[in-house]
Motif scaffolding. Sequence first.
Motif, PDB file in Angstrom:
ATOM      1  N   UNK A  56       0.832  -1.206   0.000  1.00 39.45           N
ATOM      2  CA  UNK A  56       0.000   0.000   0.000  1.00 39.45           C
ATOM      3  C   UNK A  56       0.863   1.249   0.000  1.00 39.45           C
ATOM      4  N   UNK A  57       0.205   2.391  -0.188  1.00 43.16           N
ATOM      5  CA  UNK A  57       0.894   3.681  -0.129  1.00 43.16           C
ATOM      6  C   UNK A  57       1.510   3.894   1.248  1.00 43.16           C
ATOM      7  N   UNK A  58       0.814   3.456   2.291  1.00 49.77           N
ATOM      8  CA  UNK A  58       1.342   3.591   3.645  1.00 49.77           C
ATOM      9  C   UNK A  58       2.625   2.784   3.821  1.00 49.77           C
ATOM     10  N   UNK A  59       2.714   1.626   3.185  1.00 52.86           N
ATOM     11  CA  UNK A  59       3.930   0.810   3.262  1.00 52.86           C
ATOM     12  C   UNK A  59       5.119   1.555   2.658  1.00 52.86           C
ATOM     13  N   UNK A  60       4.897   2.183   1.514  1.00 53.23           N
ATOM     14  CA  UNK A  60       5.975   2.912   0.850  1.00 53.23           C
ATOM     15  C   UNK A  60       6.410   4.119   1.680  1.00 53.23           C
ATOM     16  N   UNK A  61       5.451   4.869   2.225  1.00 57.10           N
ATOM     17  CA  UNK A  61       5.788   6.018   3.077  1.00 57.10           C
ATOM     18  C   UNK A  61       6.565   5.555   4.302  1.00 57.10           C
ATOM     19  N   UNK A  62       6.174   4.399   4.848  1.00 53.40           N
ATOM     20  CA  UNK A  62       6.907   3.849   5.983  1.00 53.40           C
ATOM     21  C   UNK A  62       8.336   3.485   5.646  1.00 53.40           C
TER      22      UNK A  62
ATOM     23  N   UNK B 282      14.360   9.575   4.060  1.00 52.05           N
ATOM     24  CA  UNK B 282      14.259  10.555   2.978  1.00 52.05           C
ATOM     25  C   UNK B 282      13.212  11.617   3.275  1.00 52.05           C
ATOM     26  N   UNK B 283      12.119  11.235   3.914  1.00 57.96           N
ATOM     27  CA  UNK B 283      11.105  12.225   4.268  1.00 57.96           C
ATOM     28  C   UNK B 283      11.579  13.097   5.426  1.00 57.96           C
ATOM     29  N   UNK B 284      12.426  12.538   6.277  1.00 56.78           N
ATOM     30  CA  UNK B 284      12.917  13.304   7.425  1.00 56.78           C
ATOM     31  C   UNK B 284      13.869  14.413   7.004  1.00 56.78           C
ATOM     32  N   UNK B 285      14.671  14.157   5.954  1.00 62.38           N
ATOM     33  CA  UNK B 285      15.705  15.122   5.555  1.00 62.38           C
ATOM     34  C   UNK B 285      15.119  16.504   5.254  1.00 62.38           C
TER      35      UNK B 285
ATOM     36  N   UNK C 162      -3.391   6.475   7.740  1.00 58.34           N
ATOM     37  CA  UNK C 162      -2.436   5.373   7.877  1.00 58.34           C
ATOM     38  C   UNK C 162      -1.096   5.735   7.268  1.00 58.34           C
ATOM     39  N   UNK C 163      -1.118   6.450   6.160  1.00 65.16           N
ATOM     40  CA  UNK C 163       0.127   6.895   5.538  1.00 65.16           C
ATOM     41  C   UNK C 163       0.872   7.862   6.459  1.00 65.16           C
ATOM     42  N   UNK C 164       0.126   8.775   7.088  1.00 67.69           N
ATOM     43  CA  UNK C 164       0.745   9.716   8.022  1.00 67.69           C
ATOM     44  C   UNK C 164       1.322   8.968   9.219  1.00 67.69           C
ATOM     45  N   UNK C 165       0.542   8.026   9.769  1.00 70.43           N
ATOM     46  CA  UNK C 165       0.970   7.288  10.958  1.00 70.43           C
ATOM     47  C   UNK C 165       2.152   6.370  10.687  1.00 70.43           C
ATOM     48  N   UNK C 166       2.356   5.990   9.431  1.00 67.63           N
ATOM     49  CA  UNK C 166       3.440   5.063   9.106  1.00 67.63           C
ATOM     50  C   UNK C 166       4.808   5.723   9.145  1.00 67.63           C
ATOM     51  N   UNK C 167       4.853   7.050   9.174  1.00 66.56           N
ATOM     52  CA  UNK C 167       6.125   7.766   9.172  1.00 66.56           C
ATOM     53  C   UNK C 167       6.275   8.527  10.484  1.00 66.56           C
ATOM     54  N   UNK C 168       7.288   8.190  11.268  1.00 67.43           N
ATOM     55  CA  UNK C 168       7.456   8.781  12.591  1.00 67.43           C
ATOM     56  C   UNK C 168       7.724  10.277  12.537  1.00 67.43           C
ATOM     57  N   UNK C 169       8.321  10.749  11.446  1.00 67.84           N
ATOM     58  CA  UNK C 169       8.597  12.181  11.326  1.00 67.84           C
ATOM     59  C   UNK C 169       7.297  12.978  11.324  1.00 67.84           C
TER      60      UNK C 169
END
Length: 270
Positions: A60-66, A71-74, A161-168
Amino acid sequence: MNRYLKLVHLEVHRFRYALFSLMFLTAAIQITGLVHTTQVRVKGWREAARLGEHSTRNFSFADVIGDLQFLFAIPILISIVVLGLYVFLIWYRDWIGRDKFAYRLFTLPTVRRNVYMAKATAIFVFVFAMVSFQLLMLLLERQLFNWMVPSEYRMSSLFAEAVASNLVFVRFLLPLDGIQFVVYYGIGILAVFVLFTAVLLERSYRLPGIVYAILYVAVCGAAIGGAVYLNLYNYFYPREITAIRFCIYLMVMGFTLTLGFRLVSKKITV
């Protein structure tokens, strides 16, 4: 009010290129990471399907964001650092250079507290512009993901779920709990005012002002930190603790604004 809005427009206008650069950096890094990771996953799914294992490889999209935590943190952390530094630079840049802008700024036909509030408002505009841009990017990235991944390869996922999958996102940018979101950004707004007043203490009293500023930030930080971390659950109900913390925040905010307005109106010289 009209002069205050003009001052806000002035401050936003002065930072616009830096803000657009942060947005471009965020978009470039996140989209590049999303495209690469999605392509790798699709390639892996196709290889698994060739071997008859596709039923266990849907994603899922959430898996990829996780998978894109780093890279999202940078760009997010870079934006936080830049905006944090600009809390100071938005004041000090007015005294930098041969033609000091502060001379013109503080002689404008408006009350000086408008200068204080306009600079604070500009910082808040930048912060929420970046938050809004990140939300827009997530929506666009989800559409890009859906376009790149065939329907039989992907599982559906909620935006939350996509938001929650990324700790940043959860820890810094987009807390999913409404109260937590208000507390995080409320403390952030209070911190901006505290730092503004600390800068004005330094500008008003020069060398002794550095000591005053450090002490002031330390006292306010102790009050805010004590309100957040002090364990009161053995003595008060949760609602009472919330009310106590809210009162502490209001007291710090009220004193900070009062002192800041007085410094910018009575003590700052140009």
